[in-house]
Write an enzyme that holds these catalytic residues in place. Sequence first.
Site, PDB file in Angstrom:
ATOM      1  N   ASN A 208      -0.426   6.295  -1.145  1.00 51.00           N
ATOM      2  CA  ASN A 208      -1.500   5.628  -0.404  1.00 51.00           C
ATOM      3  C   ASN A 208      -1.088   5.984   1.231  1.00 51.00           C
ATOM      4  OD1 ASN A 208      -0.118   3.158   0.578  1.00 51.00           O
ATOM      5  ND2 ASN A 208       0.155   2.825  -1.723  1.00 51.00           N
ATOM      6  N   ASP A 276      -1.298   0.506  -7.725  1.00 48.04           N
ATOM      7  CA  ASP A 276      -1.686  -0.355  -9.166  1.00 48.04           C
ATOM      8  C   ASP A 276      -1.372   0.520 -10.359  1.00 48.04           C
ATOM      9  OD1 ASP A 276      -2.422  -2.680  -7.525  1.00 48.04           O
ATOM     10  OD2 ASP A 276      -4.110  -1.999  -6.829  1.00 48.04           O
ATOM     11  N   LYS A 286       5.742  21.285 -13.857  1.00 50.62           N
ATOM     12  CA  LYS A 286       4.607  21.471 -13.040  1.00 50.62           C
ATOM     13  C   LYS A 286       3.263  22.067 -13.883  1.00 50.62           C
ATOM     14  CE  LYS A 286       2.879  23.901  -9.097  1.00 50.62           C
ATOM     15  NZ  LYS A 286       2.731  25.290  -8.243  1.00 50.62           N
ATOM     16  N   PRO A 304       3.350  -2.707 -13.033  1.00 49.76           N
ATOM     17  CA  PRO A 304       3.644  -4.049 -13.138  1.00 49.76           C
ATOM     18  C   PRO A 304       3.504  -4.469 -11.743  1.00 49.76           C
ATOM     19  CG  PRO A 304       5.810  -2.786 -12.979  1.00 49.76           C
ATOM     20  CD  PRO A 304       4.763  -1.822 -13.135  1.00 49.76           C
ATOM     21  N   ILE A 306       4.820  -6.715  -9.142  1.00 49.32           N
ATOM     22  CA  ILE A 306       5.944  -7.175  -8.595  1.00 49.32           C
ATOM     23  C   ILE A 306       5.755  -8.679  -8.005  1.00 49.32           C
ATOM     24  CG2 ILE A 306       7.914  -6.640  -7.116  1.00 49.32           C
ATOM     25  CD1 ILE A 306       6.649  -3.799  -7.178  1.00 49.32           C
ATOM     26  N   LYS A 338      -6.556 -14.243  -4.427  1.00 49.01           N
ATOM     27  CA  LYS A 338      -5.641 -13.493  -4.712  1.00 49.01           C
ATOM     28  C   LYS A 338      -4.214 -14.344  -4.774  1.00 49.01           C
ATOM     29  CE  LYS A 338      -5.716  -9.125  -3.900  1.00 49.01           C
ATOM     30  NZ  LYS A 338      -5.922  -7.835  -2.922  1.00 49.01           N
ATOM     31  N   LYS A 342      -2.204 -14.478  -8.030  1.00 45.16           N
ATOM     32  CA  LYS A 342      -0.834 -13.924  -8.354  1.00 45.16           C
ATOM     33  C   LYS A 342       0.467 -15.102  -8.263  1.00 45.16           C
ATOM     34  CE  LYS A 342      -1.960  -9.257  -6.335  1.00 45.16           C
ATOM     35  NZ  LYS A 342      -1.170  -8.317  -6.401  1.00 45.16           N
TER      36      LYS A 342
HETATM   37  N1  CTP Z   1       1.864  -5.990  -5.073  1.00 48.79           N
HETATM   38  C1  CTP Z   1       2.891  -5.892  -5.896  1.00 48.79           C
HETATM   39  N2  CTP Z   1       3.031  -5.070  -6.965  1.00 48.79           N
HETATM   40  C2  CTP Z   1       1.821  -4.440  -7.411  1.00 48.79           C
HETATM   41  C3  CTP Z   1       0.581  -4.527  -6.581  1.00 48.79           C
HETATM   42  C4  CTP Z   1       0.597  -5.204  -5.430  1.00 48.79           C
HETATM   43  O1  CTP Z   1       3.861  -6.624  -5.657  1.00 48.79           O
HETATM   44  N3  CTP Z   1       1.661  -3.704  -8.552  1.00 48.79           N
HETATM   45  C5  CTP Z   1       1.700  -7.104  -4.074  1.00 48.79           C
HETATM   46  C6  CTP Z   1       1.696  -6.464  -2.756  1.00 48.79           C
HETATM   47  O2  CTP Z   1       2.819  -5.868  -2.168  1.00 48.79           O
HETATM   48  C7  CTP Z   1       0.973  -7.218  -1.840  1.00 48.79           C
HETATM   49  C8  CTP Z   1      -0.005  -8.086  -2.781  1.00 48.79           C
HETATM   50  O3  CTP Z   1       0.581  -7.895  -4.006  1.00 48.79           O
HETATM   51  O4  CTP Z   1       1.888  -8.365  -1.349  1.00 48.79           O
HETATM   52  C9  CTP Z   1      -1.388  -7.702  -2.886  1.00 48.79           C
HETATM   53  O5  CTP Z   1      -1.513  -6.427  -3.102  1.00 48.79           O
HETATM   54  P1  CTP Z   1      -3.110  -5.707  -3.302  1.00 48.79           P
HETATM   55  O6  CTP Z   1      -2.976  -4.215  -3.237  1.00 48.79           O
HETATM   56  O7  CTP Z   1      -3.878  -6.188  -1.885  1.00 48.79           O
HETATM   57  O8  CTP Z   1      -3.834  -6.464  -4.427  1.00 48.79           O
HETATM   58  P2  CTP Z   1      -4.110  -6.142  -5.567  1.00 48.79           P
HETATM   59  O9  CTP Z   1      -3.374  -6.623  -6.852  1.00 48.79           O
HETATM   60  O10 CTP Z   1      -4.142  -4.405  -5.920  1.00 48.79           O
HETATM   61  O11 CTP Z   1      -5.567  -6.509  -6.135  1.00 48.79           O
HETATM   62  P3  CTP Z   1      -7.005  -5.710  -5.724  1.00 48.79           P
HETATM   63  O12 CTP Z   1      -6.637  -4.021  -6.102  1.00 48.79           O
HETATM   64  O13 CTP Z   1      -7.735  -6.397  -6.407  1.00 48.79           O
HETATM   65  O14 CTP Z   1      -7.378  -5.959  -3.954  1.00 48.79           O
END
Ligand code: CTP
Length: 402
Positions: A208, A276, A286, A304, A306, A338, A342
């Site tokens: 990303n 995600d 490859k 997962p 985190i 969120k 979370k």
């Molecule tokens: N985060 C994490 N582990 C993941 C995904 C996200 O620790 N697998 C943490 C990011 O570091 C951030 C927060 O969760 O602090 C929010 O991440 P974000 O990507 O904005 O949220 P998502 O869980 O992806 O929700 P959505 O895609 O629905 O916006």
Amino acid sequence: MLAGKRILLIIGGGIAAFKALELIRRLREQGATVTPVLTRAGEEFVTPLSAAALAGQKAWRDLFDLTDEAEMGHIELSRAADLVVVAPATADLMAKMAHGLANDLASTLLLATDKRVLVAPAMNVRMWEHPATRRNVETLRGDGVLFAGPDEGEMACGEYGPGRMAEPEAIVEAVVAALRDGPLRGRHVLVTSGPTHEPIDPVRYIANRSSGAQGAALGRALAALGADVTFVTGPASVPPPEGVRVVRVETAREMLEAVRQALPADAAVFAAAVADWRVAAGSGSKIKKETGGAPPEIALAENPDILATVAAMKTGRPALVVGFAAETDEVIANAAAKRLRKGCDWIVANDVSPGTGIMGGRENAVTLITAEGAEEWPRMSKEQVAGRLAARIAEALAGGGA
Ligand code: CTP
């Protein structure tokens, strides 16, 4: 500036060792107590007697004897200090430090210490630039070791370039900065930062746009307030901050493992843009574009979470868990939801819609969402956001408000 501070000064072997005597004088002038330790090579350049005379106390030597050991064990010697300074730090001493060798008093003290270590390297320019030294410097920075110098200039050997030991005055400044009392002194703060890379095959990955700039600024701001920072970073495009412990990872699962290893912490800030999803069945070789074949279908599996994992911990949960929410629509409502989903204490919400220039840019416009409500901060640089957030974290930890 250094009244009451105890410095353990390790003097390595090198022509710059004579400047260590001047360093002792200047540190004492600032009120510090200096305990000198000479390596065997250091003794070739300055005598234990001169070091002891200037320090006003016994100089420890590499060839320690049983009486000394009985007087004070080396563990205690390194624990009794507020800061360990290595000046001059030779290529050899730095290599020992990087590899955790402990085969003389100086290296044993460096391995046994639980205090911050500041090194002032001094060596020939070719030694400084050698790939082995480059690797060792990188390892030491990653371990949170602080650096003063080296300076660039004419060297004793007649060559020119980086490798000259920093002037005693500059080392004293670095000592003062390292010992500056901040509100987060003695606190361990964990920060995740950067993107994660999820491999498709050995050459391709899903990533990303996160540069890791906000996380790096945050690590720097927390360290500036005196925190002991563990910085777990994915493959970011900006360098990690100095003076923090850096743990490099690639995937979300590796990041979770590194975070688990780094706990316990007083506070944890999750600034990483974690993928995600990962590729459900990554290929070990490859994937080939076979003529006429259809493009491969890539099935994804959920990674997962985190932040949610740490926020839900029953034992050893950091007192303050902070998440980031990158949103494009309904920023505040989505981020507030969120926070609850979370289970974190605070969420820093930001609008990453195209056109804001935030993702990968230098500025950020955030809203801090806590149990008390939403607080909109004006648009400012990522450094300023980091500074303000670090100050809020310090306040919350001090006030028990977290
Ligand atoms: N985060 C994490 N582990 C993941 C995904 C996200 O620790 N697998 C943490 C990011 O570091 C951030 C927060 O969760 O602090 C929010 O991440 P974000 O990507 O904005 O949220 P998502 O869980 O992806 O929700 P959505 O895609 O629905 O916006």
